[in-house]
Write a protein that holds these residues in place. Sequence first.
Motif, PDB file in Angstrom:
ATOM      1  N   PRO A 139       0.797  -1.229   0.000  1.00  0.00           N
ATOM      2  CA  PRO A 139       0.000   0.000   0.000  1.00  0.00           C
ATOM      3  C   PRO A 139       0.831   1.282   0.000  1.00  0.00           C
ATOM      4  CG  PRO A 139      -0.064  -1.025   2.156  1.00  0.00           C
ATOM      5  CD  PRO A 139       0.653  -1.978   1.248  1.00  0.00           C
ATOM      6  N   VAL A 140       2.108   1.181   0.261  1.00  0.00           N
ATOM      7  CA  VAL A 140       2.969   2.373   0.272  1.00  0.00           C
ATOM      8  C   VAL A 140       3.532   2.654  -1.119  1.00  0.00           C
ATOM      9  CG1 VAL A 140       5.093   3.373   1.221  1.00  0.00           C
ATOM     10  CG2 VAL A 140       3.527   2.101   2.711  1.00  0.00           C
ATOM     11  N   THR A 141       4.096   1.626  -1.763  1.00  0.00           N
ATOM     12  CA  THR A 141       4.748   1.833  -3.061  1.00  0.00           C
ATOM     13  C   THR A 141       3.837   1.545  -4.244  1.00  0.00           C
ATOM     14  OG1 THR A 141       5.548  -0.447  -3.218  1.00  0.00           O
ATOM     15  CG2 THR A 141       6.974   1.164  -2.069  1.00  0.00           C
ATOM     16  N   GLY A 142       2.790   0.755  -4.016  1.00  0.00           N
ATOM     17  CA  GLY A 142       1.919   0.342  -5.114  1.00  0.00           C
ATOM     18  C   GLY A 142       2.469  -0.827  -5.910  1.00  0.00           C
ATOM     19  N   LEU A 143       3.667  -1.295  -5.569  1.00  0.00           N
ATOM     20  CA  LEU A 143       4.279  -2.415  -6.275  1.00  0.00           C
ATOM     21  C   LEU A 143       3.779  -3.738  -5.724  1.00  0.00           C
ATOM     22  CD1 LEU A 143       7.951  -1.086  -6.400  1.00  0.00           C
ATOM     23  CD2 LEU A 143       6.272  -1.086  -8.264  1.00  0.00           C
ATOM     24  N   THR A 144       3.726  -4.760  -6.599  1.00  0.00           N
ATOM     25  CA  THR A 144       3.335  -6.090  -6.137  1.00  0.00           C
ATOM     26  C   THR A 144       4.506  -6.745  -5.410  1.00  0.00           C
ATOM     27  OG1 THR A 144       4.086  -7.234  -8.124  1.00  0.00           O
ATOM     28  CG2 THR A 144       1.797  -6.382  -8.135  1.00  0.00           C
ATOM     29  N   LEU A 145       4.203  -7.804  -4.675  1.00  0.00           N
ATOM     30  CA  LEU A 145       5.277  -8.538  -3.999  1.00  0.00           C
ATOM     31  C   LEU A 145       6.247  -9.117  -5.022  1.00  0.00           C
ATOM     32  CD1 LEU A 145       3.298 -10.323  -1.148  1.00  0.00           C
ATOM     33  CD2 LEU A 145       4.793  -8.336  -0.978  1.00  0.00           C
ATOM     34  N   ALA A 146       5.743  -9.549  -6.174  1.00  0.00           N
ATOM     35  CA  ALA A 146       6.634 -10.063  -7.214  1.00  0.00           C
ATOM     36  C   ALA A 146       7.569  -8.962  -7.716  1.00  0.00           C
ATOM     37  CB  ALA A 146       5.827 -10.651  -8.364  1.00  0.00           C
ATOM     38  N   GLN A 147       7.053  -7.769  -7.897  1.00  0.00           N
ATOM     39  CA  GLN A 147       7.903  -6.657  -8.342  1.00  0.00           C
ATOM     40  C   GLN A 147       8.924  -6.274  -7.288  1.00  0.00           C
ATOM     41  OE1 GLN A 147       4.576  -4.080  -9.145  1.00  0.00           O
ATOM     42  NE2 GLN A 147       4.849  -4.239 -11.378  1.00  0.00           N
ATOM     43  N   LEU A 148       8.508  -6.235  -6.024  1.00  0.00           N
ATOM     44  CA  LEU A 148       9.448  -5.910  -4.944  1.00  0.00           C
ATOM     45  C   LEU A 148      10.548  -6.964  -4.852  1.00  0.00           C
ATOM     46  CD1 LEU A 148       6.907  -4.713  -2.247  1.00  0.00           C
ATOM     47  CD2 LEU A 148       8.630  -3.293  -3.380  1.00  0.00           C
ATOM     48  N   ARG A 149      10.147  -8.234  -4.985  1.00  0.00           N
ATOM     49  CA  ARG A 149      11.143  -9.311  -4.939  1.00  0.00           C
ATOM     50  C   ARG A 149      12.124  -9.169  -6.097  1.00  0.00           C
ATOM     51  NH1 ARG A 149       8.882 -14.678  -6.475  1.00  0.00           N
ATOM     52  NH2 ARG A 149       9.253 -13.717  -8.467  1.00  0.00           N
ATOM     53  N   ALA A 150      11.622  -8.910  -7.297  1.00  0.00           N
ATOM     54  CA  ALA A 150      12.490  -8.769  -8.467  1.00  0.00           C
ATOM     55  C   ALA A 150      13.457  -7.600  -8.293  1.00  0.00           C
ATOM     56  CB  ALA A 150      11.653  -8.591  -9.727  1.00  0.00           C
ATOM     57  N   ARG A 151      12.974  -6.505  -7.734  1.00  0.00           N
ATOM     58  CA  ARG A 151      13.855  -5.358  -7.503  1.00  0.00           C
ATOM     59  C   ARG A 151      14.978  -5.702  -6.538  1.00  0.00           C
ATOM     60  NH1 ARG A 151      10.925   0.427  -6.889  1.00  0.00           N
ATOM     61  NH2 ARG A 151      10.474   0.676  -9.086  1.00  0.00           N
ATOM     62  N   LEU A 152      14.666  -6.544  -5.570  1.00  0.00           N
ATOM     63  CA  LEU A 152      15.652  -6.873  -4.538  1.00  0.00           C
ATOM     64  C   LEU A 152      16.583  -8.001  -4.960  1.00  0.00           C
ATOM     65  CD1 LEU A 152      16.492  -6.128  -1.650  1.00  0.00           C
ATOM     66  CD2 LEU A 152      14.910  -7.880  -0.844  1.00  0.00           C
ATOM     67  N   THR A 153      16.053  -8.985  -5.671  1.00  0.00           N
ATOM     68  CA  THR A 153      16.843 -10.186  -5.940  1.00  0.00           C
ATOM     69  C   THR A 153      17.211 -10.363  -7.400  1.00  0.00           C
ATOM     70  OG1 THR A 153      14.888 -11.573  -6.272  1.00  0.00           O
ATOM     71  CG2 THR A 153      15.748 -11.398  -4.016  1.00  0.00           C
ATOM     72  N   GLY A 154      16.647  -9.550  -8.288  1.00  0.00           N
ATOM     73  CA  GLY A 154      16.888  -9.721  -9.720  1.00  0.00           C
ATOM     74  C   GLY A 154      18.335  -9.460 -10.100  1.00  0.00           C
ATOM     75  N   ALA A 155      18.726 -10.061 -11.207  1.00  0.00           N
ATOM     76  CA  ALA A 155      20.078  -9.849 -11.718  1.00  0.00           C
ATOM     77  C   ALA A 155      20.241  -8.385 -12.114  1.00  0.00           C
ATOM     78  CB  ALA A 155      20.330 -10.753 -12.910  1.00  0.00           C
ATOM     79  N   ARG A 156      21.354  -7.856 -11.799  1.00  0.00           N
ATOM     80  CA  ARG A 156      21.648  -6.470 -12.141  1.00  0.00           C
ATOM     81  C   ARG A 156      22.736  -6.448 -13.199  1.00  0.00           C
ATOM     82  NH1 ARG A 156      20.206  -6.733  -6.953  1.00  0.00           N
ATOM     83  NH2 ARG A 156      18.897  -5.098  -6.079  1.00  0.00           N
ATOM     84  N   ALA A 157      22.558  -5.589 -14.149  1.00  0.00           N
ATOM     85  CA  ALA A 157      23.561  -5.470 -15.202  1.00  0.00           C
ATOM     86  C   ALA A 157      24.863  -4.961 -14.605  1.00  0.00           C
ATOM     87  CB  ALA A 157      23.073  -4.507 -16.276  1.00  0.00           C
ATOM     88  N   ILE A 158      25.940  -5.521 -15.069  1.00  0.00           N
ATOM     89  CA  ILE A 158      27.255  -5.066 -14.624  1.00  0.00           C
ATOM     90  C   ILE A 158      27.594  -3.825 -15.443  1.00  0.00           C
ATOM     91  CG2 ILE A 158      29.708  -5.644 -14.506  1.00  0.00           C
ATOM     92  CD1 ILE A 158      28.803  -8.584 -14.257  1.00  0.00           C
ATOM     93  N   PRO A 159      27.941  -2.739 -14.791  1.00  0.00           N
ATOM     94  CA  PRO A 159      28.254  -1.524 -15.542  1.00  0.00           C
ATOM     95  C   PRO A 159      29.442  -1.755 -16.471  1.00  0.00           C
ATOM     96  CG  PRO A 159      28.329  -1.114 -13.164  1.00  0.00           C
ATOM     97  CD  PRO A 159      28.087  -2.571 -13.372  1.00  0.00           C
TER      98      PRO A 159
END
Length: 165
Positions: A139-159
Amino acid sequence: MATATYLIALGSNRRSRHGPPASTLRAAATRLPGRVTALSPVISSAPLGPSHRRYANAAALVESELAPPAMLSALKAIERDFGRRRGRRWGARVLDLDIVLWSGGRWQERALTIPHAAFRDRAFVLCPAAAIARGWRDPVTGLTLAQLRARLTGARAIPRSRPRW
């Protein structure tokens, strides 16, 4: 109060009379106040803080007529019954039960804040939670739990580094 749905996080990293931490979580899930409509698989996670024991973590969806303060009180009673004692913050514990979300949105009082203040930064909460309620929106961010999980655990591009010549 009408029936509400709660997302409860479960954690343990010490044996109880129910056995090792994963067994403790399964036993605790049967005691949650209300009707458990979903229970995630148990995952293993590294401890936060000074504890050296790995945690077993899970999440449950519970339908209950309890208001948030009454639900918190019931969860604390279950923790005590399982052998949890007040002690060092972030230390080893037999059982930890936290209200992460509830279908009523936000709740704020001195002893209880919903959504849980730190859940967005904890993979050990988001991974089990998204397994059973991936579409539930924070209710704070409007993001789903799946989106929050992906933001936290998803692969990040190496600069890409620029060549130095």
